[in-house]
Design an enzyme around this catalytic site. Sequence first.
Site, PDB file in Angstrom:
ATOM      1  N   VAL A 168       7.886   7.112  16.712  1.00  0.00           N
ATOM      2  CA  VAL A 168       7.573   7.740  15.430  1.00  0.00           C
ATOM      3  C   VAL A 168       6.308   8.593  15.495  1.00  0.00           C
ATOM      4  CG1 VAL A 168       7.041   7.291  13.001  1.00  0.00           C
ATOM      5  CG2 VAL A 168       8.788   5.932  14.160  1.00  0.00           C
ATOM      6  N   ARG A 176       0.153  14.270  12.424  1.00  0.00           N
ATOM      7  CA  ARG A 176       0.508  14.047  11.014  1.00  0.00           C
ATOM      8  C   ARG A 176       0.775  15.376  10.288  1.00  0.00           C
ATOM      9  NH1 ARG A 176      -1.238   8.802   9.948  1.00  0.00           N
ATOM     10  NH2 ARG A 176       0.314   8.817   8.308  1.00  0.00           N
ATOM     11  N   ARG A 197      -8.775  -0.445   4.749  1.00  0.00           N
ATOM     12  CA  ARG A 197      -7.967   0.583   4.082  1.00  0.00           C
ATOM     13  C   ARG A 197      -6.635  -0.002   3.628  1.00  0.00           C
ATOM     14  NH1 ARG A 197      -7.876   6.382   6.619  1.00  0.00           N
ATOM     15  NH2 ARG A 197      -6.430   6.394   4.885  1.00  0.00           N
ATOM     16  N   ILE A 210       2.677  18.434   8.058  1.00  0.00           N
ATOM     17  CA  ILE A 210       3.332  18.392   6.746  1.00  0.00           C
ATOM     18  C   ILE A 210       4.369  19.522   6.612  1.00  0.00           C
ATOM     19  CG2 ILE A 210       1.400  17.273   5.542  1.00  0.00           C
ATOM     20  CD1 ILE A 210       0.584  20.090   4.517  1.00  0.00           C
ATOM     21  N   ASP A 211       4.853  20.024   7.753  1.00  0.00           N
ATOM     22  CA  ASP A 211       5.791  21.153   7.708  1.00  0.00           C
ATOM     23  C   ASP A 211       7.062  20.826   6.933  1.00  0.00           C
ATOM     24  OD1 ASP A 211       7.733  20.584  10.532  1.00  0.00           O
ATOM     25  OD2 ASP A 211       5.940  19.455  10.079  1.00  0.00           O
ATOM     26  N   CYS A 236      -5.007  12.221  12.629  1.00  0.00           N
ATOM     27  CA  CYS A 236      -5.776  10.980  12.665  1.00  0.00           C
ATOM     28  C   CYS A 236      -5.552  10.362  14.044  1.00  0.00           C
ATOM     29  CB  CYS A 236      -5.325  10.037  11.546  1.00  0.00           C
ATOM     30  SG  CYS A 236      -3.681   9.413  11.839  1.00  0.00           S
ATOM     31  N   ASP A 240       4.462   0.519  12.058  1.00  0.00           N
ATOM     32  CA  ASP A 240       3.227  -0.102  11.554  1.00  0.00           C
ATOM     33  C   ASP A 240       3.066  -1.553  12.001  1.00  0.00           C
ATOM     34  OD1 ASP A 240       3.240   1.604   8.318  1.00  0.00           O
ATOM     35  OD2 ASP A 240       2.756   2.260  10.345  1.00  0.00           O
ATOM     36  N   LYS A 271       0.846  -1.213   0.000  1.00  0.00           N
ATOM     37  CA  LYS A 271       0.000   0.000   0.000  1.00  0.00           C
ATOM     38  C   LYS A 271       0.873   1.252   0.000  1.00  0.00           C
ATOM     39  CE  LYS A 271      -1.733   1.525   4.056  1.00  0.00           C
ATOM     40  NZ  LYS A 271      -1.455   2.939   4.388  1.00  0.00           N
ATOM     41  N   ASN A 272       1.911   1.247   0.877  1.00  0.00           N
ATOM     42  CA  ASN A 272       2.678   2.482   1.060  1.00  0.00           C
ATOM     43  C   ASN A 272       3.711   2.726  -0.020  1.00  0.00           C
ATOM     44  OD1 ASN A 272       1.096   2.935   3.220  1.00  0.00           O
ATOM     45  ND2 ASN A 272       2.593   2.284   4.752  1.00  0.00           N
ATOM     46  N   ARG A 305      -5.060  10.798   3.919  1.00  0.00           N
ATOM     47  CA  ARG A 305      -4.135  11.908   4.070  1.00  0.00           C
ATOM     48  C   ARG A 305      -2.889  11.749   3.209  1.00  0.00           C
ATOM     49  NH1 ARG A 305      -0.190  11.380   6.547  1.00  0.00           N
ATOM     50  NH2 ARG A 305      -0.037  13.559   7.116  1.00  0.00           N
TER      51      ARG A 305
HETATM   52  C1  EPZ Z   1       4.128   6.817   6.152  1.00  0.00           C
HETATM   53  O1  EPZ Z   1       3.377   7.863   6.741  1.00  0.00           O
HETATM   54  C2  EPZ Z   1       3.202   5.623   6.100  1.00  0.00           C
HETATM   55  N1  EPZ Z   1       2.035   5.942   5.289  1.00  0.00           N
HETATM   56  C3  EPZ Z   1       2.746   5.254   7.513  1.00  0.00           C
HETATM   57  O2  EPZ Z   1       1.944   4.071   7.408  1.00  0.00           O
HETATM   58  C4  EPZ Z   1       3.985   4.927   8.348  1.00  0.00           C
HETATM   59  O3  EPZ Z   1       3.581   4.649   9.675  1.00  0.00           O
HETATM   60  C5  EPZ Z   1       4.925   6.134   8.332  1.00  0.00           C
HETATM   61  O4  EPZ Z   1       5.260   6.468   6.971  1.00  0.00           O
HETATM   62  C6  EPZ Z   1       6.215   5.852   9.092  1.00  0.00           C
HETATM   63  O5  EPZ Z   1       6.846   4.725   8.530  1.00  0.00           O
HETATM   64  C7  EPZ Z   1       2.140   5.936   3.937  1.00  0.00           C
HETATM   65  O6  EPZ Z   1       3.209   5.706   3.382  1.00  0.00           O
HETATM   66  C8  EPZ Z   1       0.892   6.245   3.156  1.00  0.00           C
HETATM   67  P1  EPZ Z   1       6.225  10.238   8.230  1.00  0.00           P
HETATM   68  P2  EPZ Z   1       3.969   9.376   6.726  1.00  0.00           P
HETATM   69  O7  EPZ Z   1       6.140  11.460   7.390  1.00  0.00           O
HETATM   70  O8  EPZ Z   1       4.703   9.608   5.467  1.00  0.00           O
HETATM   71  C9  EPZ Z   1       6.011  13.589  11.609  1.00  0.00           C
HETATM   72  C10 EPZ Z   1       0.039   2.738   7.680  1.00  0.00           C
HETATM   73  O9  EPZ Z   1      -0.476   2.216   8.676  1.00  0.00           O
HETATM   74  N2  EPZ Z   1       6.047  14.546  10.499  1.00  0.00           N
HETATM   75  O10 EPZ Z   1       7.458   9.399   8.175  1.00  0.00           O
HETATM   76  O11 EPZ Z   1       2.871  10.302   7.103  1.00  0.00           O
HETATM   77  C11 EPZ Z   1       4.715  12.812  11.637  1.00  0.00           C
HETATM   78  O12 EPZ Z   1       3.733  13.538  12.338  1.00  0.00           O
HETATM   79  C12 EPZ Z   1       0.568   4.151   7.772  1.00  0.00           C
HETATM   80  O13 EPZ Z   1       0.194   2.168   6.567  1.00  0.00           O
HETATM   81  C13 EPZ Z   1       6.160  15.903  10.795  1.00  0.00           C
HETATM   82  O14 EPZ Z   1       6.204  16.306  11.957  1.00  0.00           O
HETATM   83  O15 EPZ Z   1       4.993   9.283   7.936  1.00  0.00           O
HETATM   84  C14 EPZ Z   1       5.108  11.551  12.357  1.00  0.00           C
HETATM   85  O16 EPZ Z   1       5.085  11.776  13.756  1.00  0.00           O
HETATM   86  C15 EPZ Z   1       0.353   4.759   9.165  1.00  0.00           C
HETATM   87  N3  EPZ Z   1       6.204  16.801   9.776  1.00  0.00           N
HETATM   88  C16 EPZ Z   1       6.549  11.321  11.899  1.00  0.00           C
HETATM   89  O17 EPZ Z   1       7.011  12.570  11.387  1.00  0.00           O
HETATM   90  C17 EPZ Z   1       6.149  16.398   8.458  1.00  0.00           C
HETATM   91  O18 EPZ Z   1       6.214  17.261   7.557  1.00  0.00           O
HETATM   92  C18 EPZ Z   1       6.684  10.267  10.809  1.00  0.00           C
HETATM   93  O19 EPZ Z   1       5.879  10.669   9.734  1.00  0.00           O
HETATM   94  C19 EPZ Z   1       6.050  15.016   8.183  1.00  0.00           C
HETATM   95  C20 EPZ Z   1       6.010  14.120   9.211  1.00  0.00           C
END
Ligand code: EPZ
Length: 428
Positions: free
Chosen positions: A328, A123, A398, A125-126, A118, A306, A24-25, A94
Amino acid sequence: MKKSKFVITGGNSLRGEVRVGGAKNSVLKLMAASLLTPEECVIRNVPRITDVEIMVEVLRHLGAEVEWDGEALRIRSGDFSSREAPYQLVRRMRASIVVLGPLVARWGEASVAIPGGCNIGSRKIDMHLKGLAELGAEISSEHGYVRARAPRLKGAQIILDFPSVGATENLIMAAVGAEGRTVIENAAREPEIQDLVAFLRSMGAEIEGAGTAVIEVTGPSRLSGVEHEAIGDRIEAGTLAVAAAVTAGEVVVSGIDPAHLGLPLEKLRETGVEVEERQDGMMVRGDGGYEPVNLATLPYPGFPTDLQPQMMVLLSLASGTSVITENVFESRFMFVDELNRMGCDIDIEGHHAIVRGVGALSGAEVCAPDLRAGAALVLAGLTAEGETHLLDVHHVDRGYQRLEQKLSALGADIARAGVDDEFNGGPE
Ligand code: EPZ
């Protein structure tokens, strides 16, 4: 849409072979990357899961032609009727935010509804936006949308505060359209990012360093269409491996590169689960007696967040106390209360979960709060004494294609049933 639930009667040991679907990811990002070219992209090994269906809607909303062809998607994004990913779609998935980078690279502008938080965290996006600004995009946020405009993207030196998976992917796809050299330091190293880079390189992009913390992109590249088979879903594979362990069964899981599950398989072995790696997967055998093990989630190759909820179920059956540290996401322990209602004995202290081993779990009516917690509650139901009704299984759908069918083919007593509203249970 009528809500559905899983009805699970625990106690059966899983036996047999199961093949996981495409990741999926990875697939969600390959779909976004197809926006970078007007030529047809074919993505094979695509799971029929809700998140993919939503991303199909997002691409069609943007004007792309998207057709299913068996387990493949054919995508052609010639003319765009819109350059905006609307709130009614983004709020449902998202990860739609990853269309931002390719749209800015292709068209010089895009707007995406700001994804809400969520159940597992805010989550933010900064890092996505900071990186796009460093590539020369003008970022503005208004009325719940983030807008990026960049008539010309220029290569930049980017250092991420944290190896964010989504930010790394968005910035790689934007950098492909930028003039000159971009270096992303502290990049995420997940296998799904390596799959995305393989896809982009097949399209003609110049990218080095995938899988390491330093990724270099030289643009701009004129990108052509591509045919690509997505990697297998390592999280689905890990979930099924834990299902074999918690039911003291023996299951061969295929469809993934076991190297993508290095630490999870190591941790399973430490609990006493037998794991034999195969060419495209692994055999997992449990005998029901497990040692406690401590684990901390970290970006790849660390232990994947995950699979944290699933391991919590296994460690609840161990002969001692384990500590799980979630590094994380800031609130990925929301589902522990539901597990404790099934007889687990888990306390949360900050970002640590103290998991005391208990003899057995007991079936109950529980709710899935999010995708992976939902999967963990399925595993709890498989080992619990008696019947478990898991509500809100749309969360599980999902990320898992017909999980109940895969599990019942392995001998589990699990079925999907409709939910009568008056028994919907749980606080509204
Ligand atoms: C991806 O999410 C995966 N989703 C998540 O899987 C997975 O848990 C995560 O990576 C970590 O491996 C998809 O790929 C669709 P991150 P993502 O950006 O990209 C913070 C599942 O169950 N952050 O690595 O959103 C964020 O809040 C899902 O399949 C910021 O602060 O993860 C989090 O605490 C759940 N600012 C941490 O970093 C940002 O701009 C990791 O987020 C971006 C992220």
